[in-house]
Enzyme design. Structure first.
Site, short mmCIF file in Angstrom:
data_model
loop_
_atom_site.label_atom_id
_atom_site.label_comp_id
_atom_site.label_asym_id
_atom_site.label_seq_id
_atom_site.Cartn_x
_atom_site.Cartn_y
_atom_site.Cartn_z
N ASP A 155 1.10 -1.38 -0.11
CA ASP A 155 -0.24 0.17 0.03
C ASP A 155 0.73 1.42 -0.31
O ASP A 155 0.22 2.49 -0.32
CB ASP A 155 -0.89 -0.17 1.16
CG ASP A 155 -1.96 -1.17 0.79
OD1 ASP A 155 -1.93 -1.92 0.10
OD2 ASP A 155 -2.38 -1.44 2.39
N HIS A 278 -6.19 -10.02 -4.43
CA HIS A 278 -4.61 -10.79 -3.94
C HIS A 278 -3.31 -10.40 -5.24
O HIS A 278 -2.46 -11.18 -4.87
CB HIS A 278 -5.36 -12.00 -2.87
CG HIS A 278 -5.82 -11.31 -1.67
ND1 HIS A 278 -7.16 -11.17 -2.07
CD2 HIS A 278 -5.46 -11.21 -0.75
CE1 HIS A 278 -7.58 -11.40 -0.63
NE2 HIS A 278 -6.13 -10.54 -0.17
N ILE A 279 -3.52 -11.20 -6.63
CA ILE A 279 -2.96 -10.98 -7.46
C ILE A 279 -2.14 -10.12 -7.37
O ILE A 279 -0.26 -9.94 -7.25
CB ILE A 279 -3.68 -10.64 -8.82
CG1 ILE A 279 -2.14 -11.88 -9.46
CG2 ILE A 279 -3.36 -9.54 -9.30
CD1 ILE A 279 -2.66 -12.11 -11.43
O1 F6P Z 1 -2.37 -4.22 3.45
C1 F6P Z 1 -2.46 -4.91 2.09
C2 F6P Z 1 -4.00 -5.94 1.53
O2 F6P Z 1 -3.30 -6.52 0.19
C3 F6P Z 1 -4.15 -3.76 1.49
O3 F6P Z 1 -4.13 -3.80 0.04
C4 F6P Z 1 -5.54 -4.68 1.18
O4 F6P Z 1 -6.80 -4.10 1.37
C5 F6P Z 1 -5.74 -5.86 1.86
O5 F6P Z 1 -4.13 -5.75 2.51
C6 F6P Z 1 -6.46 -7.02 1.58
O6 F6P Z 1 -6.20 -7.62 3.48
P1 F6P Z 1 -7.17 -8.91 2.98
O7 F6P Z 1 -5.85 -9.99 2.16
O8 F6P Z 1 -6.88 -9.72 4.73
O9 F6P Z 1 -8.49 -9.28 2.98
#
Ligand code: F6P
Length: 348
Positions: A155, A278-279
């Site tokens: 982020d 998540h990619i």
């Molecule tokens: O903080 C990293 C991050 O990938 C954010 O960009 C995203 O909002 C969050 O984690 C997603 O988290 P999770 O894998 O718990 O859904």
């Protein structure tokens, strides 16, 4: 000296930090610590690959006469030699089995972690993650465990540092995906609305938007005027011969689907939504991330060896340095305004 790696959050290139730490600690006793070594079993084949690489890292420590240990499952320590660490720097994911740990947010959990460090003779922790990790590090420092934070999150929203490990890899992954999306958008004269991660911050979306020449980037930190900043730009672009559009939506901005519906209603252009998800958190780390992780990991170990604690390694003014965690957390960070203006003005 026994140093442990610790993290609450996941990040793309913790492994590179780990490699750096392991190399720097050439004659030190190294421990590894993660809140998530209790990862649910059975592991997937990919997990196993990562886990084996993690073990290899530990074995390399053994090979170099480092004394290694894991805080959560010390019984899992490797007993034999293995190939070196050099191969793992190209791997994504977190061989430390990291995850957010609610227990670490309680007094009991913190005390447990501090006691475990004491029990295992860990002299210092390197804590990779974001603000939450650093607050944990601060709390552990207060309990007498020397801690140094290393900023790691895709982020790039950690206030005290211009760069966080993982950001560049995530940008590159998003760019590669959007370049592929562009082919269909171009062929069918469509508009692609792409949601990128970033939690409540728009740094990732802004950089990606700039790098793909997006028509607009919708960011939580900046209010857009839908008619002038999006619809009008699309109309003018069309007159100038632009036959497709890419709109980037930061996840913290709001619903990408709503943005797409709005665009379709206002312009009639065929619109599609893609949520990259998540990619963006996986894959082989970019050169920039490998180098930054190495520099920051090195700085973190040096800081511990100098007897520092409750510090966070930061990238400030093109320098890797460290500062007090409290001071670091109290700073402000806004989007890069020049980049924002440039991105809003130039769309390719
Ligand atoms: O903080 C990293 C991050 O990938 C954010 O960009 C995203 O909002 C969050 O984690 C997603 O988290 P999770 O894998 O718990 O859904």
């Amino acid at each position: 000296m026994k140093i442990a790696l610790f993290t609450i959050f996941t990040c793309v290139v913790l492994i590179a930090v780990m490699v750096a730490v392991a190399y720097v600690c050439n004659r030190l006793n190294i421990g590894t610590r993660t809140t998530a070594q209790q990862a649910p079993l059975p592991l997937t084949p990919q997990d196993w690959e990562v886990y084996l690489a993690y073990l290899q890292a530990l074995m390399e420590c053994v090979a170099n006469n480092h004394n290694t240990c894991g805080l959560c499952r010390p019984g899992d320590l490797p007993q034999h030699m293995a190939p070196g660490l050099s191969g793992i720097i190209r791997k994504g994911g977190t061989m430390l089995y990291t995850a957010r740990c609610k227990e670490m947010m309680t007094e009991e959990g913190l005390q447990k972690a501090a006691d475990t460090c004491k029990y295992l003779g860990i002299d210092g922790l390197i804590c990779c993650g974001g603000d939450g990790t650093f607050r944990g590090a601060q709390a552990l420092s207060r309990k007498g465990v020397p801690c140094i934070g290393v900023p790691g999150t895709i982020d790039n929203d950690i206030v005290c540092t211009d760069y966080t490990i993982g950001f560049d890899t995530a940008c590159n992954t998003a760019i590669e995906c959007i370049d592929k999306l562009r082919d269909t958008m171009q062929s069918h004269e469509r508009c692609s609305v792409v949601e990128v991660m970033g939690r409540r911050a728009g740094h990732l979306a802004l950089h990606v938007g700039c790098a793909v020449g997006a028509t607009a980037s919708c960011l939580p930190e900046r209010k857009l005027n839908f008619d002038t900043d999006i619809v009008e730009k699309m109309r003018v672009g069309r007159i100038k011969g632009r036959n497709h559009h890419i709109i980037i939506v930061a996840e913290g901005y709001g619903s990408a689907q709503e943005v797409a519906d709005h665009i379709h209603e206002a312009t009639g252009i065929d619109t599609r939504v893609t949520i990259l998800g998540h990619i963006q958190r996986g894959g082989s780390p970019s050169a920039q991330d490998r180098v930054m992780a190495t520099r920051m990991g090195y700085a973190a170990v040096r800081a511990l060896m100098e007897g520092k604690t409750n510090r966070v390694v930061v990238f400030d003014n093109n320098q890797v340095t460290d500062l007090d965690i409290e001071e670091g957390l109290s700073r402000d960070k806004d989007l890069n305004q020049c980049l924002f203006e440039a991105q809003q003005t130039v769309a390719i």
